[in-house]
Design an enzyme around this catalytic site. Structure first.
Site, PDB file in Angstrom:
ATOM      1  N   ASP A  36       0.777 -31.976  -7.488  1.00  0.00           N
ATOM      2  CA  ASP A  36      -0.146 -33.166  -7.313  1.00  0.00           C
ATOM      3  C   ASP A  36       0.874 -34.209  -7.189  1.00  0.00           C
ATOM      4  OD1 ASP A  36      -2.268 -35.023  -7.535  1.00  0.00           O
ATOM      5  OD2 ASP A  36      -3.334 -33.310  -8.065  1.00  0.00           O
ATOM      6  N   ASP A  62       3.701 -33.655  -2.540  1.00  0.00           N
ATOM      7  CA  ASP A  62       2.622 -34.163  -1.524  1.00  0.00           C
ATOM      8  C   ASP A  62       2.481 -33.028  -0.264  1.00  0.00           C
ATOM      9  OD1 ASP A  62       1.637 -35.403   0.834  1.00  0.00           O
ATOM     10  OD2 ASP A  62       3.000 -37.127   0.858  1.00  0.00           O
ATOM     11  N   VAL A  63       1.421 -32.591  -0.303  1.00  0.00           N
ATOM     12  CA  VAL A  63       0.749 -31.430   0.390  1.00  0.00           C
ATOM     13  C   VAL A  63       1.067 -31.669   1.817  1.00  0.00           C
ATOM     14  CG1 VAL A  63      -0.760 -30.604  -0.930  1.00  0.00           C
ATOM     15  CG2 VAL A  63      -1.391 -31.991   0.553  1.00  0.00           C
ATOM     16  N   TYR A 155     -13.304 -36.971   7.825  1.00  0.00           N
ATOM     17  CA  TYR A 155     -13.195 -36.022   6.839  1.00  0.00           C
ATOM     18  C   TYR A 155     -13.809 -34.662   7.315  1.00  0.00           C
ATOM     19  CZ  TYR A 155     -14.230 -34.048   2.111  1.00  0.00           C
ATOM     20  OH  TYR A 155     -14.184 -33.327   0.991  1.00  0.00           O
ATOM     21  N   LYS A 159     -12.397 -31.209   7.526  1.00  0.00           N
ATOM     22  CA  LYS A 159     -12.714 -29.822   6.684  1.00  0.00           C
ATOM     23  C   LYS A 159     -13.232 -28.733   7.692  1.00  0.00           C
ATOM     24  CE  LYS A 159     -11.971 -31.223   2.587  1.00  0.00           C
ATOM     25  NZ  LYS A 159     -11.079 -30.673   1.762  1.00  0.00           N
ATOM     26  N   THR A 190     -16.494 -34.941  -9.690  1.00  0.00           N
ATOM     27  CA  THR A 190     -15.242 -35.399  -9.978  1.00  0.00           C
ATOM     28  C   THR A 190     -14.958 -36.805  -9.592  1.00  0.00           C
ATOM     29  OG1 THR A 190     -14.339 -34.834  -7.722  1.00  0.00           O
ATOM     30  CG2 THR A 190     -14.600 -33.050  -9.092  1.00  0.00           C
TER      31      THR A 190
HETATM   32  N1  LIG Z   1     -16.015 -33.677  -5.056  1.00  0.00           N
HETATM   33  C1  LIG Z   1     -16.766 -33.562  -4.370  1.00  0.00           C
HETATM   34  O1  LIG Z   1     -17.986 -33.801  -3.980  1.00  0.00           O
HETATM   35  C2  LIG Z   1     -16.017 -32.521  -3.114  1.00  0.00           C
HETATM   36  C3  LIG Z   1     -17.097 -31.877  -2.382  1.00  0.00           C
HETATM   37  C4  LIG Z   1     -16.640 -30.679  -1.311  1.00  0.00           C
HETATM   38  C5  LIG Z   1     -15.143 -30.536  -1.288  1.00  0.00           C
HETATM   39  N2  LIG Z   1     -14.391 -31.332  -1.833  1.00  0.00           N
HETATM   40  C6  LIG Z   1     -12.829 -30.917  -1.957  1.00  0.00           C
HETATM   41  O2  LIG Z   1     -12.487 -30.363  -3.130  1.00  0.00           O
HETATM   42  C7  LIG Z   1     -11.003 -30.782  -3.234  1.00  0.00           C
HETATM   43  C8  LIG Z   1     -10.660 -31.277  -4.617  1.00  0.00           C
HETATM   44  O3  LIG Z   1     -11.209 -32.303  -4.602  1.00  0.00           O
HETATM   45  P1  LIG Z   1     -11.886 -32.959  -6.184  1.00  0.00           P
HETATM   46  O4  LIG Z   1     -13.575 -33.039  -5.930  1.00  0.00           O
HETATM   47  O5  LIG Z   1     -11.452 -32.204  -7.429  1.00  0.00           O
HETATM   48  O6  LIG Z   1     -11.533 -34.491  -6.124  1.00  0.00           O
HETATM   49  P2  LIG Z   1     -10.382 -35.230  -7.026  1.00  0.00           P
HETATM   50  O7  LIG Z   1      -9.873 -36.614  -6.235  1.00  0.00           O
HETATM   51  O8  LIG Z   1     -10.661 -35.237  -8.501  1.00  0.00           O
HETATM   52  O9  LIG Z   1      -9.065 -34.118  -6.644  1.00  0.00           O
HETATM   53  C9  LIG Z   1      -8.337 -33.968  -5.595  1.00  0.00           C
HETATM   54  C10 LIG Z   1      -6.714 -33.862  -5.954  1.00  0.00           C
HETATM   55  O10 LIG Z   1      -5.667 -34.020  -4.872  1.00  0.00           O
HETATM   56  C11 LIG Z   1      -4.704 -34.599  -5.204  1.00  0.00           C
HETATM   57  N3  LIG Z   1      -4.049 -35.228  -3.783  1.00  0.00           N
HETATM   58  C12 LIG Z   1      -4.437 -35.812  -2.990  1.00  0.00           C
HETATM   59  N4  LIG Z   1      -3.896 -36.124  -2.191  1.00  0.00           N
HETATM   60  C13 LIG Z   1      -2.658 -35.432  -2.335  1.00  0.00           C
HETATM   61  C14 LIG Z   1      -1.396 -35.151  -1.658  1.00  0.00           C
HETATM   62  N5  LIG Z   1      -1.058 -35.725  -0.593  1.00  0.00           N
HETATM   63  N6  LIG Z   1      -0.655 -34.074  -2.138  1.00  0.00           N
HETATM   64  C15 LIG Z   1      -1.116 -33.221  -3.314  1.00  0.00           C
HETATM   65  N7  LIG Z   1      -2.094 -33.786  -4.068  1.00  0.00           N
HETATM   66  C16 LIG Z   1      -3.135 -34.591  -3.492  1.00  0.00           C
HETATM   67  C17 LIG Z   1      -5.189 -35.903  -5.971  1.00  0.00           C
HETATM   68  O11 LIG Z   1      -4.253 -36.615  -6.497  1.00  0.00           O
HETATM   69  C18 LIG Z   1      -6.254 -35.402  -6.767  1.00  0.00           C
HETATM   70  O12 LIG Z   1      -5.815 -34.921  -8.018  1.00  0.00           O
HETATM   71  C19 LIG Z   1     -10.832 -31.628  -2.299  1.00  0.00           C
HETATM   72  O13 LIG Z   1     -10.128 -30.758  -1.101  1.00  0.00           O
HETATM   73  C20 LIG Z   1     -11.978 -32.354  -1.649  1.00  0.00           C
HETATM   74  O14 LIG Z   1     -11.959 -32.611  -0.474  1.00  0.00           O
HETATM   75  C21 LIG Z   1     -14.700 -32.227  -3.047  1.00  0.00           C
END
Ligand SMILES: NC(=O)c1ccc[n+]([C@@H]2O[C@H](COP(=O)([O-])OP(=O)(O)OC[C@H]3O[C@@H](n4cnc5c(N)ncnc54)[C@H](O)[C@@H]3O)[C@@H](O)[C@H]2O)c1
Length: 250
Positions: A36, A62-63, A155, A159, A190
């Site tokens: 992360d 950083d991904v 977004y 996706k 989250t």
């Molecule tokens: N929460 C929702 O409603 C939801 C719905 C559908 C999909 N998603 C997807 O699920 C995944 C997880 O999200 P979440 O809900 O846990 O949100 P979150 O924001 O809690 O977690 C996302 C994590 O990704 C990390 N991150 C961001 N940019 C980064 C980078 N450049 N390099 C490394 N890490 C990085 C953040 O620091 C965080 O820890 C994401 O891909 C999100 O798009 C979320």
């Protein structure tokens, strides 16, 4: 112990769904690398897993950066010897409409959400080939399937890219025993959507649009990821696992 003996690399594992998945996978016997950009939170999850008897390593990453990916893959293999599971979970969301999307926003969302998955696949597949196989799980969203009024279309584009990239990965690497599937959550409780769920009007909207009338707890998504990570899904590749409380059914 559904992941006994396996090594899992989970991006965005410092909080939210990634942290829930790291804890669940560790409970099921996997050795975990979480990565992360949030170092304090990531180190806390690393310590929490160790306190519960699991093995976990946190690495800053950083991904969207290919050098970081090289470093993460090298450190994972040095530490745990191999990579069986890649969970490309890290992502960012941007709220608004296309009018709000600058070129910079477009590039940063595509870099993290889409290029991040490409780079992860590029750097981890050679290790999986050496092992004779592996499971790649890419976190897309229902935003990769349908359009939505409140999120910037970049977004959805990112996706959607993850969704089809996953199928190409499945087709190209199936012969090496590498499976790739995408996960499509609806709303998950989250930090990413905390500003939406706090508001009473939004809660009403969730009741109206989600057949199950609520958003998901991260653990509900983690159980889906666990199935895809485990050998229980050994004949599943190129598929979409939708976990959205029924949103895309209507
Ligand atoms: N929460 C929702 O409603 C939801 C719905 C559908 C999909 N998603 C997807 O699920 C995944 C997880 O999200 P979440 O809900 O846990 O949100 P979150 O924001 O809690 O977690 C996302 C994590 O990704 C990390 N991150 C961001 N940019 C980064 C980078 N450049 N390099 C490394 N890490 C990085 C953040 O620091 C965080 O820890 C994401 O891909 C999100 O798009 C979320």
């Amino acid at each position: 112990m559904r992941l006994e003996g396996k090594v899992a690399l989970i991006t965005g594992g410092a909080r939210g769904q990634g942290a829930a998945e790291a804890k669940l996978f560790a409970k099921e016997g996997a050795k975990i690398v979480i990565t992360d950009i949030l170092d304090e939170e990531g180190s806390k999850i690393e310590a929490e897993i160790a306190e519960h008897g699991g093995e976990c390593l946190y690495i800053h990453h950083d991904v969207s950066n290919s050098r970081d990916w090289e470093d993460v893959v090298n450190k994972t293999v040095e530490h745990f010897g191999k990579i069986d599971i890649l969970l490309n979970n890290a992502g960012i969301a941007v709220w608004g409409t296309n009018d709000d999307t600058s070129e910079e926003i477009w590039d940063s969302v595509m870099d993290i959400n889409a290029k991040g998955v490409f780079l992860g696949t590029k750097y981890v597949v050679p290790e999986m080939k050496k092992n004779g196989g592996g499971s790649i799980i890419n976190v897309s969203s229902i935003s990769g399937i349908i359009g939505q009024p409140t999120i910037q279309p970049v977004y959805n584009a990112s996706k959607g890219a993850v969704r089809i990239f996953t199928k190409s990965t499945a087709v190209q690497y199936g012969k090496y025993g590498i499976r790739a599937n995408s996960i499509h959550p609806g709303g998950v409780d989250t930090d990413m959507i905390a500003h939406i769920t706090g508001d009473e009007l939004r809660q009403q909207r969730i009741k109206e649009t989600v057949p199950l009338q609520r958003i998901a707890n991260p653990i509900e998504i983690a159980y889906g990821a666990l199935f895809l990570a485990s050998d229980e899904s050994s004949y599943m590749t190129g598929s979409e696992m939708v976990m959205d409380g029924g949103v895309t059914a209507s």
